[in-house]
Design a protein around this motif. Structure first.
Motif, mmCIF file in Angstrom:
data_model
loop_
_atom_site.group_PDB
_atom_site.id
_atom_site.type_symbol
_atom_site.label_atom_id
_atom_site.label_comp_id
_atom_site.label_asym_id
_atom_site.label_seq_id
_atom_site.Cartn_x
_atom_site.Cartn_y
_atom_site.Cartn_z
ATOM 1 N N ALA A 41 4.574 0.106 -13.366
ATOM 2 C CA ALA A 41 4.910 1.048 -12.469
ATOM 3 C C ALA A 41 5.901 1.749 -13.134
ATOM 4 N N LEU A 42 6.302 3.142 -13.113
ATOM 5 C CA LEU A 42 7.340 3.842 -13.623
ATOM 6 C C LEU A 42 8.325 4.116 -12.434
ATOM 7 N N LEU A 43 9.630 4.163 -12.855
ATOM 8 C CA LEU A 43 10.391 4.571 -11.846
ATOM 9 C C LEU A 43 11.367 5.774 -12.297
ATOM 10 N N GLY A 102 14.875 11.105 -3.276
ATOM 11 C CA GLY A 102 15.413 11.275 -4.808
ATOM 12 C C GLY A 102 15.119 10.416 -5.616
ATOM 13 N N ASN A 103 14.606 9.180 -5.249
ATOM 14 C CA ASN A 103 14.029 8.036 -6.261
ATOM 15 C C ASN A 103 12.434 8.349 -6.239
ATOM 16 N N ARG A 104 12.079 8.113 -7.401
ATOM 17 C CA ARG A 104 10.439 8.083 -7.369
ATOM 18 C C ARG A 104 9.750 6.899 -7.894
ATOM 19 N N PHE A 105 8.915 6.171 -7.305
ATOM 20 C CA PHE A 105 8.037 4.945 -7.848
ATOM 21 C C PHE A 105 6.741 5.529 -7.936
ATOM 22 N N TYR A 106 6.497 5.533 -9.264
ATOM 23 C CA TYR A 106 4.932 5.868 -9.491
ATOM 24 C C TYR A 106 4.067 4.904 -9.681
ATOM 25 N N ALA A 107 3.631 4.437 -8.494
ATOM 26 C CA ALA A 107 2.760 3.281 -8.237
ATOM 27 C C ALA A 107 1.634 3.115 -9.264
ATOM 28 N N GLU A 125 0.903 -1.110 -0.055
ATOM 29 C CA GLU A 125 0.044 0.235 -0.001
ATOM 30 C C GLU A 125 0.787 1.040 -0.146
ATOM 31 N N ARG A 126 1.972 1.312 0.651
ATOM 32 C CA ARG A 126 2.720 2.353 1.039
ATOM 33 C C ARG A 126 4.124 2.290 0.237
ATOM 34 N N PHE A 127 4.418 1.452 -0.664
ATOM 35 C CA PHE A 127 5.724 1.151 -1.179
ATOM 36 C C PHE A 127 6.536 2.244 -1.719
ATOM 37 N N PRO A 128 5.880 3.304 -2.310
ATOM 38 C CA PRO A 128 6.787 4.493 -2.631
ATOM 39 C C PRO A 128 7.398 5.226 -1.468
ATOM 40 N N GLU A 129 6.656 5.219 -0.250
ATOM 41 C CA GLU A 129 7.256 5.830 1.028
ATOM 42 C C GLU A 129 8.384 5.302 1.318
ATOM 43 N N PHE A 130 8.544 4.129 1.102
ATOM 44 C CA PHE A 130 9.909 3.393 1.650
ATOM 45 C C PHE A 130 11.135 3.645 0.981
#
Lengths: 251, 122
Positions: free
Chosen positions: A101-103, A85-90, A76-81
């Protein structure tokens, strides 16, 4: 009979459906989608470099969280962890089989590497991401949580990978492996902190599965997300001028 | 750590070893699978029989990659039969089918092994 039905249902719902090439639809606002659309998936067998199995583990107290609850939160909160400087667009529908997903990853020299992943597998105790052509490495990343002893839960990230091409292989040898280790160690540290463990210690185990490089795969460099992202970054001024010209009066 | 939920029974068939798989193949199966592989010894080919497998997760697919690397190191071929349509698609999705020879039946897999033998010695 019921067991067979249950296994069939799990197989169908937990695995992504077969795709030949990735499709994303529209990219989330702010995300750069350069190296995902139309790409094939690549496992460790399609990569170039030495094959590694890297395992990162952190132990959490079971009275704080149970394994299934931990995986639910992680999905649920994957991008938060992810480290800063790195983005996980869930995906809008979350971490679910078949979702893409885009990184956008921070590289040295203020470069942003644009790539992505597909959710290959997801159940209540684990989920696995698979990389597309051009990603730094060809392989899978599995996130899981299992009971550890009577009172613990082991959260784990396991990467099975080969560098995609000779340039990424060189990059991994020249500090990329250490950077990747720090990335997943920090991810687990953040996951632990989110469960109230301020100073978690992350165990790292690295195994060389296959020392051999697959020289027949050197052509993977054609899809390199690093090269394509760099060209995209260098072309930013040209795109800006074009966009201003097309908006100017009379056009 | 995760417990083994599958069994791997090895039987010799000419120059190949057939591994009959039963149960759920997960990362917890590593030790038993590698023990079965060790039992296969110097067989020319390892033939995996998936007919009795009820389930496999992504950890199980990872184990097959490790097994494939070990087999390649010893110049052994890895073949499979008895995969359901669903798991055949998983092999295609993960691109394991590019390195593991997939067959409809044990007889077809063993014929492929003996065919390879003829080719090598011919």
């Amino acid at each position: 009979m019921a067991d067979i039905d249950d296994a069939t249902e799990r197989s169908t719902t937990n695995w992504a459906k077969k795709v030949d090439r990735l499709t994303l639809g529209s990219a989330p606002a702010g995300a750069v989608n350069l190296n995902v659309e139309g790409r094939r998936l690549t496992g460790p067998l399609q990569g170039f470099g030495t094959m590694w199995q890297k395992t990162y583990r952190v132990r959490l107290p079971r009275d704080v969280v149970e394994p299934r609850a931990l995986i639910a939160t992680w999905k649920e909160r994957f991008p938060e962890f992810w480290p800063g400087g790195n983005r996980f667009y869930a995906p809008l529908t979350g971490i679910a089989p078949g979702e893409v997903a885009l990184l956008n990853l921070a590289l040295p020299g203020r470069l942003t590497l644009s790539t992505g992943v597909m959710v290959l597998y997801a159940d209540e105790e684990s989920f696995t991401l698979m990389t597309p052509q051009g990603h730094m490495f060809a392989g899978w990343i599995t996130f899981s949580a299992v009971p550890a002893g009577d009172d613990g839960v082991m959260a784990q990230v396991q990467v099975l990978m080969r560098a995609s091409d000779p340039i990424f292989e060189l990059g991994l040898m020249l500090g990329g492996h250490a950077q990747e280790d720090r990335f997943w160690q920090e991810t687990l540290t953040r996951l632990a902190a989110a469960h109230g463990l301020a100073s978690a210690s992350v165990q790292t185990t690295v195994i060389c599965v296959d020392r051999k490089r697959q020289w027949s795969k050197w052509r993977n460099v054609w899809h390199s997300s690093a090269i394509r992202s760099s060209i995209y970054t260098l072309g930013a001024p040209v795109r800006l001028i074009r966009s201003r010209l097309s908006r100017s009066p009379g056009n | 750590m995760a417990e083994a939920t599958a069994t791997f029974d090895v039987r010799r068939q000419g120059s190949a070893c057939v591994v009959d798989i039963h149960g759920d193949v997960t990362a917890g199966s590593e030790e038993v699978l590698m023990r079965a592989y060790a039992d296969a010894g110097d067989a020319r080919a390892i033939v995996l029989n998936f007919t009795g497998m009820s389930y496999m997760n992504s950890g199980g697919i990872g184990l097959l990659v490790t097994l494939l690397v070990r087999a390649n190191r010893r110049s052994q071929r890895l073949l499979a039969f008895g995969l359901s349509d669903h798991y055949r698609q998983i092999f295609e999705l993960t691109r394991l089918d590019e390195a593991v020879g997939i067959h409809e039946s044990e007889a077809a897999a063993l014929a492929d092994v003996s065919g390879a033998t003829v080719t090598r010695h011919g």
